[in-house]
Design an enzyme around this catalytic site. Structure first.
Site, PDB file in Angstrom:
ATOM      1  N   GLU A  43       0.812  -1.221   0.000  1.00  0.00           N
ATOM      2  CA  GLU A  43       0.000   0.000   0.000  1.00  0.00           C
ATOM      3  C   GLU A  43       0.845   1.271   0.000  1.00  0.00           C
ATOM      4  O   GLU A  43       0.436   2.301  -0.516  1.00  0.00           O
ATOM      5  CB  GLU A  43      -0.964   0.016   1.185  1.00  0.00           C
ATOM      6  CG  GLU A  43      -2.120  -0.978   1.056  1.00  0.00           C
ATOM      7  CD  GLU A  43      -1.783  -2.376   1.548  1.00  0.00           C
ATOM      8  OE1 GLU A  43      -0.589  -2.624   1.875  1.00  0.00           O
ATOM      9  OE2 GLU A  43      -2.690  -3.232   1.608  1.00  0.00           O
ATOM     10  N   PHE A 105     -12.027  -7.576  13.494  1.00  0.00           N
ATOM     11  CA  PHE A 105     -10.929  -8.044  12.649  1.00  0.00           C
ATOM     12  C   PHE A 105     -10.513  -6.942  11.671  1.00  0.00           C
ATOM     13  O   PHE A 105     -11.345  -6.362  10.988  1.00  0.00           O
ATOM     14  CB  PHE A 105     -11.368  -9.290  11.874  1.00  0.00           C
ATOM     15  CG  PHE A 105     -10.308  -9.773  10.915  1.00  0.00           C
ATOM     16  CD1 PHE A 105      -9.073 -10.219  11.385  1.00  0.00           C
ATOM     17  CD2 PHE A 105     -10.541  -9.753   9.545  1.00  0.00           C
ATOM     18  CE1 PHE A 105      -8.096 -10.649  10.503  1.00  0.00           C
ATOM     19  CE2 PHE A 105      -9.565 -10.188   8.660  1.00  0.00           C
ATOM     20  CZ  PHE A 105      -8.341 -10.635   9.139  1.00  0.00           C
ATOM     21  N   GLN A 106      -9.251  -6.649  11.618  1.00  0.00           N
ATOM     22  CA  GLN A 106      -8.673  -5.615  10.754  1.00  0.00           C
ATOM     23  C   GLN A 106      -9.306  -4.248  10.974  1.00  0.00           C
ATOM     24  O   GLN A 106      -9.435  -3.444  10.050  1.00  0.00           O
ATOM     25  CB  GLN A 106      -8.753  -6.016   9.280  1.00  0.00           C
ATOM     26  CG  GLN A 106      -7.882  -7.245   9.012  1.00  0.00           C
ATOM     27  CD  GLN A 106      -7.552  -7.444   7.550  1.00  0.00           C
ATOM     28  OE1 GLN A 106      -8.356  -7.141   6.674  1.00  0.00           O
ATOM     29  NE2 GLN A 106      -6.369  -7.962   7.285  1.00  0.00           N
ATOM     30  N   LYS A 155     -17.805  -0.993   5.599  1.00  0.00           N
ATOM     31  CA  LYS A 155     -18.252  -1.933   4.577  1.00  0.00           C
ATOM     32  C   LYS A 155     -19.769  -1.880   4.371  1.00  0.00           C
ATOM     33  O   LYS A 155     -20.255  -1.990   3.245  1.00  0.00           O
ATOM     34  CB  LYS A 155     -17.820  -3.354   4.967  1.00  0.00           C
ATOM     35  CG  LYS A 155     -17.894  -4.328   3.810  1.00  0.00           C
ATOM     36  CD  LYS A 155     -17.218  -5.643   4.146  1.00  0.00           C
ATOM     37  CE  LYS A 155     -17.280  -6.603   2.963  1.00  0.00           C
ATOM     38  NZ  LYS A 155     -16.639  -7.893   3.272  1.00  0.00           N
ATOM     39  N   MET A 474      24.421   8.826   2.279  1.00  0.00           N
ATOM     40  CA  MET A 474      24.208  10.101   2.960  1.00  0.00           C
ATOM     41  C   MET A 474      24.496   9.970   4.455  1.00  0.00           C
ATOM     42  O   MET A 474      25.062  10.860   5.081  1.00  0.00           O
ATOM     43  CB  MET A 474      22.768  10.567   2.718  1.00  0.00           C
ATOM     44  CG  MET A 474      22.471  11.952   3.206  1.00  0.00           C
ATOM     45  SD  MET A 474      23.512  13.190   2.427  1.00  0.00           S
ATOM     46  CE  MET A 474      22.470  13.787   1.134  1.00  0.00           C
TER      47      MET A 474
HETATM   48  C1  LIG Z   1      18.465  14.516   1.886  1.00  0.00           C
HETATM   49  C2  LIG Z   1      17.750  15.787   1.561  1.00  0.00           C
HETATM   50  C3  LIG Z   1      18.461  16.948   1.339  1.00  0.00           C
HETATM   51  C4  LIG Z   1      17.827  18.120   0.963  1.00  0.00           C
HETATM   52  N1  LIG Z   1      18.578  19.207   0.634  1.00  0.00           N
HETATM   53  C5  LIG Z   1      17.969  20.269   0.073  1.00  0.00           C
HETATM   54  C6  LIG Z   1      18.728  21.347  -0.473  1.00  0.00           C
HETATM   55  O1  LIG Z   1      19.942  21.363  -0.437  1.00  0.00           O
HETATM   56  N2  LIG Z   1      18.064  22.360  -1.059  1.00  0.00           N
HETATM   57  C7  LIG Z   1      16.685  22.379  -1.142  1.00  0.00           C
HETATM   58  O2  LIG Z   1      16.140  23.311  -1.720  1.00  0.00           O
HETATM   59  N3  LIG Z   1      15.969  21.397  -0.614  1.00  0.00           N
HETATM   60  C8  LIG Z   1      16.569  20.333  -0.034  1.00  0.00           C
HETATM   61  N4  LIG Z   1      15.791  19.311   0.440  1.00  0.00           N
HETATM   62  C9  LIG Z   1      14.332  19.428   0.382  1.00  0.00           C
HETATM   63  C10 LIG Z   1      13.806  20.191   1.598  1.00  0.00           C
HETATM   64  O3  LIG Z   1      13.769  19.337   2.710  1.00  0.00           O
HETATM   65  C11 LIG Z   1      12.390  20.750   1.340  1.00  0.00           C
HETATM   66  O4  LIG Z   1      11.540  19.721   0.949  1.00  0.00           O
HETATM   67  C12 LIG Z   1      12.347  21.779   0.260  1.00  0.00           C
HETATM   68  O5  LIG Z   1      13.408  22.685   0.366  1.00  0.00           O
HETATM   69  C13 LIG Z   1      11.039  22.545   0.355  1.00  0.00           C
HETATM   70  O6  LIG Z   1      10.772  23.155  -0.859  1.00  0.00           O
HETATM   71  P1  LIG Z   1       9.843  24.420  -0.968  1.00  0.00           P
HETATM   72  O7  LIG Z   1      10.289  25.487  -0.034  1.00  0.00           O
HETATM   73  O8  LIG Z   1       9.776  24.749  -2.405  1.00  0.00           O
HETATM   74  O9  LIG Z   1       8.454  24.002  -0.369  1.00  0.00           O
HETATM   75  P2  LIG Z   1       7.320  22.961  -0.740  1.00  0.00           P
HETATM   76  O10 LIG Z   1       7.366  21.892   0.268  1.00  0.00           O
HETATM   77  O11 LIG Z   1       7.266  22.586  -2.171  1.00  0.00           O
HETATM   78  O12 LIG Z   1       6.094  23.869  -0.343  1.00  0.00           O
HETATM   79  C14 LIG Z   1       5.489  24.713  -1.252  1.00  0.00           C
HETATM   80  C15 LIG Z   1       5.127  26.044  -0.623  1.00  0.00           C
HETATM   81  O13 LIG Z   1       4.360  26.758  -1.587  1.00  0.00           O
HETATM   82  C16 LIG Z   1       3.066  27.032  -1.105  1.00  0.00           C
HETATM   83  N5  LIG Z   1       2.115  26.821  -2.182  1.00  0.00           N
HETATM   84  C17 LIG Z   1       1.547  25.667  -2.606  1.00  0.00           C
HETATM   85  N6  LIG Z   1       0.727  25.890  -3.646  1.00  0.00           N
HETATM   86  C18 LIG Z   1       0.783  27.220  -3.882  1.00  0.00           C
HETATM   87  C19 LIG Z   1       0.147  28.058  -4.842  1.00  0.00           C
HETATM   88  N7  LIG Z   1      -0.698  27.588  -5.765  1.00  0.00           N
HETATM   89  N8  LIG Z   1       0.429  29.376  -4.795  1.00  0.00           N
HETATM   90  C20 LIG Z   1       1.266  29.892  -3.840  1.00  0.00           C
HETATM   91  N9  LIG Z   1       1.893  29.133  -2.944  1.00  0.00           N
HETATM   92  C21 LIG Z   1       1.651  27.815  -2.957  1.00  0.00           C
HETATM   93  C22 LIG Z   1       2.837  26.094   0.050  1.00  0.00           C
HETATM   94  O14 LIG Z   1       1.943  26.675   0.964  1.00  0.00           O
HETATM   95  C23 LIG Z   1       4.251  25.923   0.614  1.00  0.00           C
HETATM   96  O15 LIG Z   1       4.561  26.946   1.528  1.00  0.00           O
HETATM   97  C24 LIG Z   1      16.415  18.141   0.860  1.00  0.00           C
HETATM   98  C25 LIG Z   1      15.687  16.997   1.132  1.00  0.00           C
HETATM   99  C26 LIG Z   1      16.343  15.811   1.462  1.00  0.00           C
HETATM  100  C27 LIG Z   1      15.527  14.599   1.690  1.00  0.00           C
HETATM  101  C1  LIG Z   2      12.537   5.584   5.323  1.00  0.00           C
HETATM  102  C2  LIG Z   2      13.810   6.250   5.660  1.00  0.00           C
HETATM  103  N1  LIG Z   2      14.653   5.709   6.572  1.00  0.00           N
HETATM  104  C3  LIG Z   2      15.825   6.297   6.875  1.00  0.00           C
HETATM  105  C4  LIG Z   2      16.189   7.470   6.268  1.00  0.00           C
HETATM  106  C5  LIG Z   2      17.520   8.148   6.620  1.00  0.00           C
HETATM  107  N2  LIG Z   2      18.400   8.166   5.441  1.00  0.00           N
HETATM  108  C6  LIG Z   2      18.525   9.261   4.662  1.00  0.00           C
HETATM  109  S1  LIG Z   2      19.540   9.025   3.350  1.00  0.00           S
HETATM  110  C7  LIG Z   2      19.877   7.441   3.829  1.00  0.00           C
HETATM  111  C8  LIG Z   2      20.806   6.583   3.042  1.00  0.00           C
HETATM  112  C9  LIG Z   2      20.317   6.327   1.670  1.00  0.00           C
HETATM  113  O1  LIG Z   2      21.142   5.383   1.053  1.00  0.00           O
HETATM  114  P1  LIG Z   2      21.005   5.062  -0.486  1.00  0.00           P
HETATM  115  O2  LIG Z   2      19.596   4.896  -0.861  1.00  0.00           O
HETATM  116  O3  LIG Z   2      21.902   3.957  -0.825  1.00  0.00           O
HETATM  117  O4  LIG Z   2      21.478   6.421  -1.176  1.00  0.00           O
HETATM  118  P2  LIG Z   2      22.924   7.128  -1.182  1.00  0.00           P
HETATM  119  O5  LIG Z   2      22.887   8.156  -0.087  1.00  0.00           O
HETATM  120  O6  LIG Z   2      23.945   6.097  -0.960  1.00  0.00           O
HETATM  121  O7  LIG Z   2      22.972   7.769  -2.529  1.00  0.00           O
HETATM  122  C10 LIG Z   2      19.184   7.130   4.999  1.00  0.00           C
HETATM  123  C11 LIG Z   2      19.275   5.840   5.704  1.00  0.00           C
HETATM  124  C12 LIG Z   2      15.271   8.022   5.338  1.00  0.00           C
HETATM  125  N3  LIG Z   2      15.502   9.170   4.725  1.00  0.00           N
HETATM  126  N4  LIG Z   2      14.117   7.388   5.033  1.00  0.00           N
END
Ligand SMILES: Cc1cc2nc3c(=O)[nH]c(=O)nc-3n(C[C@H](O)[C@H](O)[C@H](O)COP(=O)(O)OP(=O)(O)OC[C@H]3O[C@@H](n4cnc5c(N)ncnc54)[C@H](O)[C@@H]3O)c2cc1C
Ligand SMILES: Cc1ncc(C[n+]2csc(CCOP(=O)(O)OP(=O)(O)O)c2C)c(N)n1
Lengths: 576, 190
Positions: A43, A105-106, A155, A474
């Site tokens: 799911e 159940f469930q 259901k 990472m």
């Molecule tokens: C490992 C990892 C590393 C990351 N590193 C980075 C990084 O280096 N740089 C980076 O940028 N991000 C990074 N991120 C992503 C980060 O965590 C955020 O998800 C991201 O920066 C959020 O993007 P955003 O501000 O565009 O917001 P979003 O989450 O896309 O939110 C959208 C915003 O726009 C508003 N909005 C929605 N619809 C409308 C509309 N129609 N009109 C006006 N406003 C609207 C919402 O209210 C909200 O405030 C990383 C994520 C991970 C998992």
């Molecule tokens: C469901 C979940 N569990 C744990 C994490 C923490 N986490 C972030 S990056 C990462 C490693 C990812 O490894 P891989 O998919 O091999 O990517 P790589 O960083 O090596 O490119 C982990 C464990 C997460 N983001 N999501």
């Protein structure tokens, strides 16, 4: 009744998994041909697939799962969609109304469990209200700041019959978020645009959410003003990467020029981004010299993290249209002299070439693999890129260029490993002939690998491009920089043979270990008419740079060649 | 300096005042929230406060429009100005929420709370309790030879003061309703 309401809403595909509590709906699905049902293998996969479908098509994704474990398995996907503002509608089966509360159940308290991870949810106890609620649910999911909604249907309510409320007759909800921005503040912003010496557009997922017209308006505004533009991870593609005003992504792993420009600007125009902590770094040192405008449809995004001087609540498309109108009417003025100096400084930062890396003749550098994937596929307008979570995700954002909105799907807010593969299935369902590639890490990919069965069953030619470093890359990087190189549990010792794995599912597997073979292998993947697992063995200890260490301001950025020892102070170490 | 005033789908103006929202001062605000009286709506409001780490000093809820199935929730909360603004904006996002009013900044308002206090005592203390109750306009709603139950209405401060006085006089139990509040004058908040 459920199927009728979905048809009325223009739904043509549902991702789901059956069980006892949804059998009446499955029976309805069996007896019609308008809605296609895609049987996933878990799911969670259904929800991510629906997210991918929604992001790639602009239409809400629909999920159907059973009660109890079916519903709880959907929770991660719901939370992911909530964080990233993705419109999806999830239908869950529930035990019959007269058994609710009896630990049947469930049985699970699905609306209770999913209340904090949905935009709204409903438990429908009365068949007469069912179709009306389904229409309302689509309205809530797609209007304002989009998000996931859930409808829990016992259901007995599924079995009972009652009058159907067509979409056109459904009561209009009071939920009607404001679309037009305040004209006074918009005028204030235009005045600031006219004067600014060091302006920057900081755009985000809100531009994508607002629809393709918003991206078009953004492009027009950027070209006409000549201001530099950067974007968050979620907003990539709103402005084309090939555009000359493009500075690349900003943030923790963003580009040097983008982050420095954010730090030193005097006018920051935030368009649909939410000042996420990956962007701001240390709050009190975030862009200290700038006036900030913030366009966002959600009032709670404003002043949540960063204090805004010009808050504009409204839809990006509507607001940008007004900004352009006012700016043009006032004579299209900008501060040319200031801008020229600003661009000269930006060019200096660009010259640092923060994404430079040394390819190796022996091992495939992950950056190189992505640069080649980009070079060999970028001409395809119908290319969609999904990612998992980790280093590979950041490298994909850095080394691949996005020319159009809705062509990039990644889990940003929740950072859900296991998102990319099912999302790629959803994207492919929305665009059957497109080239859909999931850039993955081996660890993330394994989290939802069961969806290989789905890809094969429905002949979805999704390409799984796995950058295999045999590490939780990472995590390993953070342990190296933050935890004295003590690599606690950040590698897997028993990885599968991905080629054999592909073959076991009846798909194609490709192994690539030598940089010399890379181009041919990528083309083999692209040209194969069917799902492919591409096992790209890459350098195991590569770090992802640039990087702003946690708790540091933008201008304290680590670059690849720089020394990384003790880069993160003890205060930063507690941050994630 | 207009206060935040979310009226969904109706306000044309962006509703943000530019008070120094990022100050550290803790303020107490009384917020009235008009909601559809549907299953789970209170859980949504309370879940918001616990999930985002906001304080609830007091909360009251009851249906105020039986035909329209509307309830009024009155919340007293404490936080920095930024947190208070966030609370209001976050409340405004909840789908069955129709209106959010910050009675503390929207003009003068009245706040009342009802409390029941059980005081068990004899002799001098009994007389003194009755005398104080009279001063505070508290009514006796139950009595035995050794106890009273007083009913008092007033501001939370007044109830605090009364309870403090009753403590040495044998206060056994205290039940408070939490604050209900309305704006003063002819205008309606809702
Ligand atoms: C490992 C990892 C590393 C990351 N590193 C980075 C990084 O280096 N740089 C980076 O940028 N991000 C990074 N991120 C992503 C980060 O965590 C955020 O998800 C991201 O920066 C959020 O993007 P955003 O501000 O565009 O917001 P979003 O989450 O896309 O939110 C959208 C915003 O726009 C508003 N909005 C929605 N619809 C409308 C509309 N129609 N009109 C006006 N406003 C609207 C919402 O209210 C909200 O405030 C990383 C994520 C991970 C998992
Ligand atoms: C469901 C979940 N569990 C744990 C994490 C923490 N986490 C972030 S990056 C990462 C490693 C990812 O490894 P891989 O998919 O091999 O990517 P790589 O960083 O090596 O490119 C982990 C464990 C997460 N983001 N999501």
């Amino acid at each position: 009744m459920v199927v009728q309401a979905l048809k009325d809403q223009g739904v043509d595909v549902v991702f789901g998994y059956p069980g006892g509590a949804v059998l009446p709906i499955y029976d309805e699905i069996f007896q019609q041909n308008d809605i296609r049902h895609i049987l996933v293998r878990h799911e969670q996969g259904a929800v991510h697939a629906a997210e991918g479908y929604a992001r790639a098509t602009g239409k809400p994704g629909v999920v159907l799962v059973t009660s109890g474990p079916g519903a709880t398995n959907a929770v991660t996907g719901l939370t992911d969609a909530l964080m990233d503002s993705i419109p999806i509608v999830v239908l869950t089966g529930q035990v019959p109304t007269f058994m609710i509360g009896s630990d049947a159940f469930q049985e699970a308290d699905t609306v209770g469990i999913t209340r904090p991870c949905t935009k709204h949810n409903w438990l429908v106890k009365d068949t007469a209200r069912l179709s009306g609620i389904i229409h309302e649910a689509f309205h809530v999911a797609t209007s304002g700041r989009p998000g996931p909604v859930l409808i829990d249907i016992p259901k007995d309510v599924q079995f009972a019959t009652d009058d159907y409320t067509p979409k056109t007759k459904a009561t209009v909800s009071h939920y009607q978020p404001q679309l037009k921005g305040d004209m006074d503040t918009i005028t204030e912003l235009v005045e600031a645009i006219e004067r600014a010496e060091r302006p920057i557009f900081y755009t985000g997922g809100g531009v994508i959410n607002s629809g393709p017209a918003a991206s078009q308006l953004l492009r027009e505004l950027v070209e006409a003003t000549g201001f530099p533009i950067t974007s968050t991870l979620m907003g990539l593609g709103a402005y084309p990467a090939s555009g000359d005003k493009w500075l690349g992504m900003l943030g923790m792993h963003g580009l040097y020029e983008a982050n420095l420009a954010m730090h030193d600007c005097d006018l920051m125009i935030n368009v649909g981004a939410r000042f996420d902590d990956r962007i701001t770094g240390r709050i009190d040192a975030f862009s200290p010299k700038s006036k900030k405008a913030h366009i966002d449809i959600d009032p709670s995004s404003i002043n949540k993290v960063i204090k805004t001087d010009m808050p504009i609540i409204g839809d990006v498309g509507h607001v940008l249209e007004d900004v352009l109108k006012v700016w043009k009417a006032r004579g299209r003025k900008v501060n040319r002299e200031g801008l020229a100096k600003w661009w000269a400084r930006i060019e200096e930062w660009r010259a640092v070439d923060c994404l430079g890396f040394k390819p190796s003749p022996k091992t495939i550098k992950p950056q190189h693999a992505l640069a080649r994937l980009e070079a060999l596929t970028k001409d395809r307008k119908d290319r969609f890129i999904c990612t998992e979570v980790g280093q590979h995700q950041m490298w994909a954002a850095q080394y691949m260029g996005f020319e159009d909105p809705n062509h990039w799907m990644t889990s940003g807010g929740l950072g859900t490993m296991g998102y990319g593969f099912p999302a790629s299935i959803g994207v492919q369902m929305g665009h059957p002939d497109a080239l859909v590639i999931n850039v993955a890490g081996e660890a993330s990919w394994l989290m939802n690998m069961q969806e290989m069965g789905t890809a094969v069953q429905y002949r979805l030619p999704v390409k799984q491009f796995i950058l295999n470093n045999e590490r939780l890359g990472m995590v390993r990087q953070w342990q190296e920089l933050l935890h004295g190189e003590r690599y606690s549990h950040s590698w897997s010792e028993a990885l599968p043979d991905f080629v054999k794995l592909a073959e076991a599912f009846g798909a194609k597997g490709i192994l690539c270990t030598d940089p010399a073979d890379l181009d041919d292998a990528i083309m083999e993947m692209v040209n194969h008419d069917g799902p492919v697992i591409f096992d790209c063995l890459v350098e195991k200890h590569e770090n992802c740079f640039p990087m702003i260490p946690s708790g540091e301001p933008h201008n304290k950025m680590l670059l690849g060649e720089a020394s990384t020892k003790d880069a993160i102070g003890s205060k930063g170490a507690v941050l994630v | 300096m207009s206060p935040l005033h979310i009226k969904k789908g109706s306000t044309k103006h962006s509703a943000y005042n530019l008070r120094p929202t990022f100050s550290d001062v803790q303020e107490t605000h009384t917020i009235a929230v008009l909601v559809d009286n549907e299953a789970g709506v209170l859980a949504r409001v309370i879940g918001l406060f616990s999930g985002r780490g906001y304080n609830i000093d007091s909360l009251t809820v009851a249906e105020v429009d039986h035909e329209g199935h509307r309830s009024r929730i009155t919340i007293v909360t404490t936080g920095t100005p930024q947190v208070i603004e966030q609370i209001k904006a976050q409340l405004g996002r909840i789908v069955p929420v129709h209106e959010v009013h910050d009675l503390t900044v929207e003009g003068p308002s009245v706040e009342r709370e009802l409390a029941l206090l059980k005081v068990a005592n004899q002799g001098e203390k009994r007389v003194e309790a009755l005398r104080l109750a009279d001063i505070f306009r508290a009514n006796v709603v139950d009595s035995t030879l050794e106890s009273f139950v007083f009913q008092i209405t007033g501001t939370p401060d007044k109830i605090d003061a009364f309870a403090d006085l009753m403590r040495p006089l044998g206060l056994v139990e205290l039940a408070r309703t939490g604050v209900a509040a309305l704006s003063r004058g002819v205008g309606s908040t809702a």
